[in-house]
Scaffold this motif. Structure first.
Motif, mmCIF file in Angstrom:
data_model
loop_
_atom_site.group_PDB
_atom_site.id
_atom_site.type_symbol
_atom_site.label_atom_id
_atom_site.label_comp_id
_atom_site.label_asym_id
_atom_site.label_seq_id
_atom_site.Cartn_x
_atom_site.Cartn_y
_atom_site.Cartn_z
ATOM 1 N N UNK A 1 -0.673 23.130 -0.568
ATOM 2 C CA UNK A 1 -1.693 22.112 -0.826
ATOM 3 C C UNK A 1 -1.300 20.793 -0.171
ATOM 4 N N UNK A 2 -0.015 20.460 -0.235
ATOM 5 C CA UNK A 2 0.474 19.216 0.361
ATOM 6 C C UNK A 2 0.246 19.206 1.865
ATOM 7 N N UNK A 3 0.609 20.280 2.529
ATOM 8 C CA UNK A 3 0.430 20.336 3.983
ATOM 9 C C UNK A 3 -1.037 20.207 4.386
ATOM 10 N N UNK A 4 -1.917 20.821 3.592
ATOM 11 C CA UNK A 4 -3.357 20.720 3.874
ATOM 12 C C UNK A 4 -3.851 19.289 3.681
ATOM 13 N N UNK A 5 -3.368 18.643 2.610
ATOM 14 C CA UNK A 5 -3.819 17.277 2.317
ATOM 15 C C UNK A 5 -3.255 16.270 3.310
ATOM 16 N N UNK A 6 -2.066 16.514 3.812
ATOM 17 C CA UNK A 6 -1.514 15.633 4.843
ATOM 18 C C UNK A 6 -2.433 15.632 6.064
ATOM 19 N N UNK A 7 -2.832 16.820 6.491
ATOM 20 C CA UNK A 7 -3.717 16.917 7.664
ATOM 21 C C UNK A 7 -5.072 16.278 7.381
ATOM 22 N N UNK A 8 -5.606 16.513 6.187
ATOM 23 C CA UNK A 8 -6.920 15.967 5.844
ATOM 24 C C UNK A 8 -6.900 14.438 5.872
ATOM 25 N N UNK A 9 -5.917 13.852 5.206
ATOM 26 C CA UNK A 9 -5.928 12.386 5.076
ATOM 27 C C UNK A 9 -5.483 11.680 6.351
ATOM 28 N N UNK A 10 -4.711 12.344 7.189
ATOM 29 C CA UNK A 10 -4.393 11.743 8.491
ATOM 30 C C UNK A 10 -5.635 11.657 9.367
ATOM 31 N N UNK A 11 -6.606 12.516 9.076
ATOM 32 C CA UNK A 11 -7.859 12.506 9.831
ATOM 33 C C UNK A 11 -9.000 11.797 9.109
ATOM 34 N N UNK A 12 -8.676 11.187 7.983
ATOM 35 C CA UNK A 12 -9.687 10.458 7.207
ATOM 36 C C UNK A 12 -9.105 9.128 6.721
ATOM 37 N N UNK A 13 -8.832 8.261 7.672
ATOM 38 C CA UNK A 13 -8.154 7.003 7.365
ATOM 39 C C UNK A 13 -8.989 6.082 6.483
ATOM 40 N N UNK A 14 -10.294 6.095 6.645
ATOM 41 C CA UNK A 14 -11.146 5.218 5.821
ATOM 42 C C UNK A 14 -11.034 5.614 4.344
ATOM 43 N N UNK A 15 -11.003 6.917 4.090
ATOM 44 C CA UNK A 15 -10.851 7.387 2.708
ATOM 45 C C UNK A 15 -9.483 6.986 2.152
ATOM 46 N N UNK A 16 -8.452 7.064 2.994
ATOM 47 C CA UNK A 16 -7.109 6.614 2.585
ATOM 48 C C UNK A 16 -7.126 5.145 2.181
ATOM 49 N N UNK A 17 -7.758 4.333 2.996
ATOM 50 C CA UNK A 17 -7.811 2.892 2.725
ATOM 51 C C UNK A 17 -8.539 2.599 1.415
ATOM 52 N N UNK A 18 -9.602 3.338 1.160
ATOM 53 C CA UNK A 18 -10.375 3.147 -0.068
ATOM 54 C C UNK A 18 -9.532 3.476 -1.295
ATOM 55 N N UNK A 19 -8.815 4.603 -1.251
ATOM 56 C CA UNK A 19 -7.967 5.016 -2.379
ATOM 57 C C UNK A 19 -6.809 4.039 -2.561
ATOM 58 N N UNK A 20 -6.195 3.632 -1.451
ATOM 59 C CA UNK A 20 -5.069 2.697 -1.521
ATOM 60 C C UNK A 20 -5.491 1.358 -2.126
#
Length: 326
Positions: free
Chosen positions: A249-268
């Protein structure tokens, strides 16, 4: 209020106990920061065990007459010190370490002697409450004055800030992406590392969050972590941080969030607001509230000596700023 605080401090002012003292002082209290290991070394070769150091603590408290005494872990400090100091002022025993460290008869006895016990981990609390009914969880949190968002270019995809002790080294071998391990980053350097990371990884090693969780969120970082008991009482998955179930699950989420920076910024951003409830300022305020609950005035004889104070001080160079005059 006069507070005697015995712990381990550093001369750079970035340790958790340094920041707690700053927050207690910011609330208007006068705090003596006593480094029990430095004073133990001053009297001999063992930083933890020293009869002369123990006598010094008792004598100082007898003369200065603090209103409140806080002992942080204080491994090696004799039980006699706790017993004598408790006669002078309400005594809090603060323990931030995990259960594996707390599982020790010395710490159990100190918990029992204290007027009240505070800790950061739920499983420590579950043991302590059976030793001292006046046991409470007070979150360690983070230093709001050092750990805050910085605007820097993100040069790392995936980082772990800290040491890979325990089973962490074996776990990270399961990662498909290269992991940047950043050691010896404290205070502003920690915030800088967080700001330069697209994903900040956390791996729990106890039944509770390390201060890394609070520090990363406080510095505005995107945090990817495994879960811990009662996490829902603090943060919401997908809103303040992101929880991974296992390493697939971690490896999948790493790939997902590296490709979804706007979502990362929102959560952060949301996480950086939520975590403001868990600063060391809150630790200081909650600890003082508990003091008022247990502040029974001690009847003491008239002191034979006057204590002169020139401070504040911490660490190896500070004790000389105090002297007794009689």
């Amino acid at each position: 209020m006069k507070i005697f605080y015995s712990a381990v401090f550093d001369n750079q002012g970035v340790s958790s106990d340094n920041s707690k003292v700053r927050e207690l002082e910011a609330l208007g209290h006068t705090v003596v920061s006593y480094d029990y290991r430095v004073r133990g070394l001053a009297y001999g070769k063992n930083p933890n065990i020293s009869k002369d150091r123990d006598n010094e603590i008792i004598k100082f408290c007898e003369n200065w007459r603090p209103d409140f005494i806080i002992f942080a872990k204080c491994n090696g400090v004799d039980l006699r010190v706790f017993e004598e100091c408790k006669k002078i002022a309400p005594l809090c025993y603060w323990f931030a370490d995990p259960l594996i460290t707390y599982t020790n008869e010395e710490f159990y006895q100190k918990t029992k002697i204290a007027d009240f016990f505070t800790c950061d981990k739920i499983n420590v609390f579950e043991v302590a409450k059976n030793i001292n009914k006046n046991s409470f969880i007070v979150n360690d949190g983070y230093d709001r004055l050092l750990e805050y968002p910085k605007k820097l270019n993100k040069i790392y995809d995936l980082t772990f800030i800290g040491n890979l002790y325990g089973d962490r080294a074996d776990k990270v071998k399961q990662l498909k992406r290269p992991l940047k391990i950043i050691n010896n980053a404290f205070g502003h350097l920690h915030s800088k590392a967080v700001a330069q990371s697209k994903i900040n990884l956390n791996i729990c090693t106890s039944a509770g969050p390390s201060d890394r969780v609070f520090k990363v969120l406080g510095a505005g970082g995107f945090l990817l972590t495994d879960d811990w008991p009662a996490r829902r009482n603090f943060f919401e998955d997908g809103k303040d941080l992101v929880i991974y179930k296992d390493f697939n699950d971690l490896n999948e989420k790493i790939e997902y969030y590296l490709n979804n920076e706007i979502e990362c910024e929102k959560i952060a951003k949301h996480g950086s607001e939520t975590v403001k409830k868990y600063t060391r300022q809150q630790w200081a305020m909650n600890t003082v509230k508990l003091y008022h609950k247990f502040s029974v005035k001690r009847e003491l004889p008239q002191a034979k000596e006057n204590v002169l104070i020139a401070g504040p001080w911490v660490g190896e160079f500070g004790w000389e700023l105090f002297c007794w005059q009689g």
